[in-house]
Motif scaffolding. Structure first.
Motif, PDB file in Angstrom:
ATOM      1  N   ALA A   1       1.887  10.873  14.304  1.00  0.00           N
ATOM      2  CA  ALA A   1       2.373   9.480  15.260  1.00  0.00           C
ATOM      3  C   ALA A   1       3.501   9.219  15.572  1.00  0.00           C
ATOM      4  O   ALA A   1       4.088   8.554  16.758  1.00  0.00           O
ATOM      5  CB  ALA A   1       2.153   8.250  13.801  1.00  0.00           C
TER       6      ALA A   1
ATOM      7  N   GLU B   1      -0.713   9.323   0.003  1.00  0.00           N
ATOM      8  CA  GLU B   1      -0.214   8.257   0.476  1.00  0.00           C
ATOM      9  C   GLU B   1       0.557   8.151   0.406  1.00  0.00           C
ATOM     10  O   GLU B   1       0.430   6.505   1.803  1.00  0.00           O
ATOM     11  CB  GLU B   1      -1.956   7.476   0.360  1.00  0.00           C
ATOM     12  CG  GLU B   1      -3.105   7.745   1.139  1.00  0.00           C
ATOM     13  CD  GLU B   1      -2.850   8.884   2.864  1.00  0.00           C
ATOM     14  OE1 GLU B   1      -2.639   7.625   3.559  1.00  0.00           O
ATOM     15  OE2 GLU B   1      -3.291   9.436   2.548  1.00  0.00           O
TER      16      GLU B   1
ATOM     17  N   ALA C   1      -3.646   7.751  14.703  1.00  0.00           N
ATOM     18  CA  ALA C   1      -3.671   6.446  13.418  1.00  0.00           C
ATOM     19  C   ALA C   1      -2.029   6.155  13.109  1.00  0.00           C
ATOM     20  O   ALA C   1      -1.489   6.666  14.265  1.00  0.00           O
ATOM     21  CB  ALA C   1      -4.224   8.561  12.375  1.00  0.00           C
TER      22      ALA C   1
ATOM     23  N   LYS D   1      -1.941  11.587  11.397  1.00  0.00           N
ATOM     24  CA  LYS D   1      -0.845  10.290  10.694  1.00  0.00           C
ATOM     25  C   LYS D   1       0.674  10.855  10.900  1.00  0.00           C
ATOM     26  O   LYS D   1       1.425  10.294  11.232  1.00  0.00           O
ATOM     27  CB  LYS D   1      -0.957   9.850   9.496  1.00  0.00           C
ATOM     28  CG  LYS D   1      -2.212   8.910   9.147  1.00  0.00           C
ATOM     29  CD  LYS D   1      -2.477   8.506   7.757  1.00  0.00           C
ATOM     30  CE  LYS D   1      -3.148   7.132   7.832  1.00  0.00           C
ATOM     31  NZ  LYS D   1      -3.201   6.825   6.800  1.00  0.00           N
TER      32      LYS D   1
ATOM     33  N   ARG E   1       1.355   5.693  11.675  1.00  0.00           N
ATOM     34  CA  ARG E   1       2.042   6.752  11.049  1.00  0.00           C
ATOM     35  C   ARG E   1       1.830   6.198   9.720  1.00  0.00           C
ATOM     36  O   ARG E   1       1.563   5.045   9.074  1.00  0.00           O
ATOM     37  CB  ARG E   1       3.066   6.462  11.938  1.00  0.00           C
ATOM     38  CG  ARG E   1       3.981   5.943  11.472  1.00  0.00           C
ATOM     39  CD  ARG E   1       5.431   5.100  12.550  1.00  0.00           C
ATOM     40  NE  ARG E   1       5.921   3.813  12.324  1.00  0.00           N
ATOM     41  CZ  ARG E   1       7.043   3.918  12.939  1.00  0.00           C
ATOM     42  NH1 ARG E   1       7.559   4.367  13.592  1.00  0.00           N
ATOM     43  NH2 ARG E   1       7.052   2.015  12.799  1.00  0.00           N
ATOM     44  N   TYR E   2       2.866   7.804   8.857  1.00  0.00           N
ATOM     45  CA  TYR E   2       2.197   7.199   7.018  1.00  0.00           C
ATOM     46  C   TYR E   2       4.058   6.242   7.132  1.00  0.00           C
ATOM     47  O   TYR E   2       4.036   5.677   7.738  1.00  0.00           O
ATOM     48  CB  TYR E   2       3.021   8.599   6.213  1.00  0.00           C
ATOM     49  CG  TYR E   2       2.121   9.452   6.049  1.00  0.00           C
ATOM     50  CD1 TYR E   2       0.896   8.788   5.247  1.00  0.00           C
ATOM     51  CD2 TYR E   2       1.362  10.578   7.004  1.00  0.00           C
ATOM     52  CE1 TYR E   2      -0.454   9.451   4.887  1.00  0.00           C
ATOM     53  CE2 TYR E   2       0.351  11.280   6.690  1.00  0.00           C
ATOM     54  CZ  TYR E   2      -0.607  11.141   5.643  1.00  0.00           C
ATOM     55  OH  TYR E   2      -1.913  11.570   5.591  1.00  0.00           O
TER      56      TYR E   2
ATOM     57  N   ASN F   1      -3.109  13.799   6.388  1.00  0.00           N
ATOM     58  CA  ASN F   1      -3.509  13.611   8.109  1.00  0.00           C
ATOM     59  C   ASN F   1      -2.751  13.527   8.642  1.00  0.00           C
ATOM     60  O   ASN F   1      -2.118  13.059   9.427  1.00  0.00           O
ATOM     61  CB  ASN F   1      -4.070  11.592   7.713  1.00  0.00           C
ATOM     62  CG  ASN F   1      -4.868  11.037   8.983  1.00  0.00           C
ATOM     63  OD1 ASN F   1      -5.143  12.410   9.872  1.00  0.00           O
ATOM     64  ND2 ASN F   1      -5.529  10.604   9.347  1.00  0.00           N
TER      65      ASN F   1
END
Length: 760
Positions: free
Chosen positions: A58, A391, A70, A55, A72-73, A52
């Motif tokens: 971010a 993810e 969104a 992400k 962040r990861y 994404n």
């Protein structure tokens, strides 16, 4: 109109480009058409699109004070290395777009660059980055407040390494995809950095460069190529790490014990700077480094290092024992160095290594069906690898991993002013637009030992088609339209076929390969089976593959399954003349070895495997087996009682355990890593299920409790035992244990080597 403006720095080295004999094709000019590389490209494309962009953006928006779109990861993207995958993602989008023409990739790339430009505008000084508390951090550096170690600069996790990924990503967005905005952001970021370090003395800059900083010197050389502004080339030289460069200039091997991937990007920078400045000695230093690493420090599949560090060239036993074998990032960068040197020197030996590493490490480092990238590739027999997931996994080898499979077309072909070179046997097409020549390569190599090359041209024209004659090829023959040509070349060179070519001409290349045993570089009795350039390995078991696909834990990139004793591995015993004759050919590069089936290593997934085999006479086998059994038993007992451990002074273990410290340094003596301090150091140990009862600390010097204090979760530790260079503390009954070591007298602690949380 092609959206390629600069592809390959070598292709546009200002006025120097006319002097370069060998030139690469752009990724837009080459298309992979079938086979395992095509599959790997498509699997990588799916992974790239699963990420994404919002992400990944971010951390940059947070730092600039802009609203995020969104969250962040997690994983490394929210534990100190925030933003580093975003830089890699720009590169992956740009190169995959160039290689495939996929419009979604270009859309995402343009969007990300635009968002980064907005962050840069908000910051107002050219800076853009995702580093936590970045403005505060950089202000300290600008003022000369510098406290650095190998991976921590002012207690910030490799900030220059992090921002180098953004520099490289912006460069690639412009170079491969023609994004003009990326060029503007890149120049603004470069100008900010030049101003940042302007007040620093050369000594202070070298102090900053003690911390891993990627190829930051290379990107400033790239800025010089883009702008012709000499301040960038001067900066590139100023931020080249002298502690690494000077031994290489003197042809001295000082690499053992160093964090491997920290060094390789620096050397890529040395080579590029040499090409721009005419510093021949810097290029010779890069060649010396490449020779050292590729020939004396690399295993059969092309990778190098153990637990991320260069092991002694005379002893690969640590590599064989460890579950943390060669790191994929190392090979990513060794391929970049090999490509740069090949294009500069036009020596086929660089291609030999490039091909070996491409097929056996890079291709094997991605799951061919489910996707996911490998961090460590152990050569320990009966062990396995872990794969990332979009993810959960934000490791460095995910960043380089999403790039690895985007650019397979970069070196299949090359050209000089008038002639065409075929470097690799991979099914593909190349369009030499300037000459209106198209070449199509049809091959199923390595499963068949031939390749067909079909020529298309708008008009008959004369040129030489230079076909690489690999050093592993036997009975090498070339036919043009069915007629055999005299082969007047030697292995590890090119066979030139010069004629007036017309559309429809067909060249057939045929050869044979044989299987051989290659020993480890230390000359020990461990060897791998290699057929042509392809390393063979055997699946041994699908048991205990704990964590095969990584979760989001801090150390999810490491295997968690048990280590099987080395004594249980298959060994080659008897007369050495029989080792190869035991192989029974099956089909498609498969060979039966008793109950094992050897196959290309890049096909081996979802299993434990064996790549290296010990070779023995019968008498030596019985003696060695008894000795190894005792050593293994002792090691396995210790591992079984260990809940968590830190190898002090090693980069990743210290990062994994949230190392912090002041007035601290680390090193490598007597083949052991260490860390000491004149102030304090801290680590956080994970006490899973609260099973750990004791903390055992080992040093390379005597531990004197009157000169050093130990705190466990901020309370004075209870010392249970002191024995010269070891000390045992009572552990806290918590899930997380923070150990703090304080130098009481200010004179410095011993060199601490290892910390273990144990059950008994």
């Amino acid at each position: 109109m092609k959206a390629i403006l600069l592809h390959s720095v070598v292709a546009c080295l200002l006025s120097l480009s006319a002097l370069a004999q060998m030139q690469p094709f752009t990724l837009q000019d080459v298309r992979i058409t079938s086979g395992p590389f095509k599959n790997a490209q498509e699997v990588d494309l799916t992974y790239i699109l699963a990420l994404n962009p919002d992400k990944l953006l971010a951390p940059y928006l947070i730092d600039a004070g802009l609203p995020v779109k969104a969250p962040r990861y997690g994983n490394w993207e929210s534990s100190g290395l925030d933003g580093h995958i975003g830089g890699h993602y720009l590169s992956a989008l740009a190169m995959m777009y160039a290689s495939t023409g996929n419009a979604e990739l270009k859309k995402r790339l343009d969007y990300m660059v635009d968002q980064l430009a907005q962050c840069q505008a908000k910051n107002g000084n050219g800076y853009v980055g995702g580093i936590p508390q970045g403005k505060v951090f950089w202000d300290r550096i600008h003022k000369g407040d510098i406290d650095g170690s190998s991976f921590g600069l002012n207690n910030t996790w490799v900030p220059l390494y992090n921002i180098h990924k953004l520099f490289a990503g912006l460069r690639d967005a412009y170079e491969y995809a023609g994004n003009q905005q990326a060029k503007k952001v890149l120049i603004g970021l470069g100008d900010w950095f030049v101003e940042l370090i302007k007040p620093l003395s050369d000594e202070q800059i070298q102090q900053v460069l003690r911390t891993e900083h990627g190829g930051i010197n290379e990107t400033f050389a790239d800025l010089y190529i883009l702008t012709k502004d000499k301040k960038y080339l001067e900066t590139a030289q100023r931020i080249s790490h002298r502690a690494i460069l000077e031994p290489l200039l003197a042809k001295q091997d000082k690499l053992t014990g160093l964090h491997a991937n920290t060094q390789i990007p620096k050397v890529i920078g040395f080579e590029k700077i040499a090409m721009l400045t005419g510093k021949a000695d810097w290029s010779e230093a890069a060649q010396y480094f490449w020779q050292n690493v590729s020939q004396t420090r690399s295993v059969a599949f092309g990778g190098n290092s153990v637990r991320e560090h260069f092991n002694p060239t005379t002893d690969f036993s640590q590599v064989l024992r460890s579950n943390q074998g060669p790191e994929t990032c190392n090979s990513f960068n060794m391929l970049r160095l090999s490509k740069a040197l090949f294009l500069d020197k036009n020596e086929v030996s660089y291609l030999d290594f490039y091909e070996r590493t491409l097929y056996n490490h890079i291709l094997s480092s991605q799951h061919p069906e489910k996707g996911g990238f490998v961090y460590f590739t152990p050569i320990r027999p009966n062990h396995y690898r872990v794969y990332s997931q979009p993810e959960t996994s934000m490791w460095c080898c995910v960043g380089s991993g999403i790039e690895n499979h985007t650019k397979y077309g970069e070196l299949i072909y090359s050209h000089s002013a008038n002639d065409l070179f075929v470097n690799l046997f991979i099914p593909s097409t190349v369009n030499w637009t300037a000459k209106t020549i198209k070449l199509t390569q049809r091959t199923e190599f390595p499963y068949e030992n031939q390749s067909e090359l079909l020529v298309e041209t708008t008009k008959p024209q004369e040129f030489a088609l230079n076909i690489r004659y690999p050093k592993w090829a036997e009975n090498f023959t070339i036919l043009v339209n069915g007629k055999a040509q005299p082969v007047d070349a030697n292995p590890a060179s090119y066979m030139a076929v010069r004629r007036k070519w017309k559309s429809g001409d067909k060249v057939t290349v045929r050869f044979k390969t044989s299987t051989r045993l290659e020993q480890l570089p230390d000359g020990s009795n461990w060897a791998a089976f290699v057929n042509g350039p392809i390393v063979l390995a055997a699946k041994t078991s699908a048991n205990d593959l704990t964590g095969l696909f990584a979760d989001d834990s801090r150390m999810g990139h490491e295997t968690k399954g048990k280590l099987y004793p080395l004594t249980s591995a298959y060994a080659l015993v008897g007369d050495p003349a029989t080792y190869l004759t035991q192989l029974k050919p099956a089909n498609r590069l498969r060979f039966n070895l008793d109950s094992l089936t050897l196959q290309p290593f890049y096909e081996v997934h979802d299993a434990r495997y064996q790549m290296y085999f010990q070779t023995f006479t019968k008498v030596a086998y019985d003696e060695q087996k008894a000795r190894l059994k005792q050593q293994e038993a002792e090691a396995l007992v210790l591992d079984a009682s260990t809940v968590d451990k830190v190898n002090c002074g090693e980069q990743q273990p210290e990062v994994d355990h949230q190392y912090k410290g002041e007035k601290s340094d680390s090193g490598y003596d007597d083949e052991q890593f260490w860390r000491r301090t004149r102030s304090f150091i801290t680590y956080q140990l994970q006490n899973k299920n609260r099973a750990g009862k004791y903390i055992d600390i080992r040093a390379l010097d005597s531990i004197k409790p009157e000169t050093v204090r130990f705190l466990v979760n901020e309370k004075p530790a209870e010392i249970l035992l002191v024995e010269e260079k070891t000390i045992r503390l009572k552990a806290d009954d918590n899930e997380a244990i923070r150990l703090k070591i304080i130098a009481d007298t200010g004179t410095g602690t011993p060199r601490f080597n290892q910390i273990r949380l144990v059950t008994n």
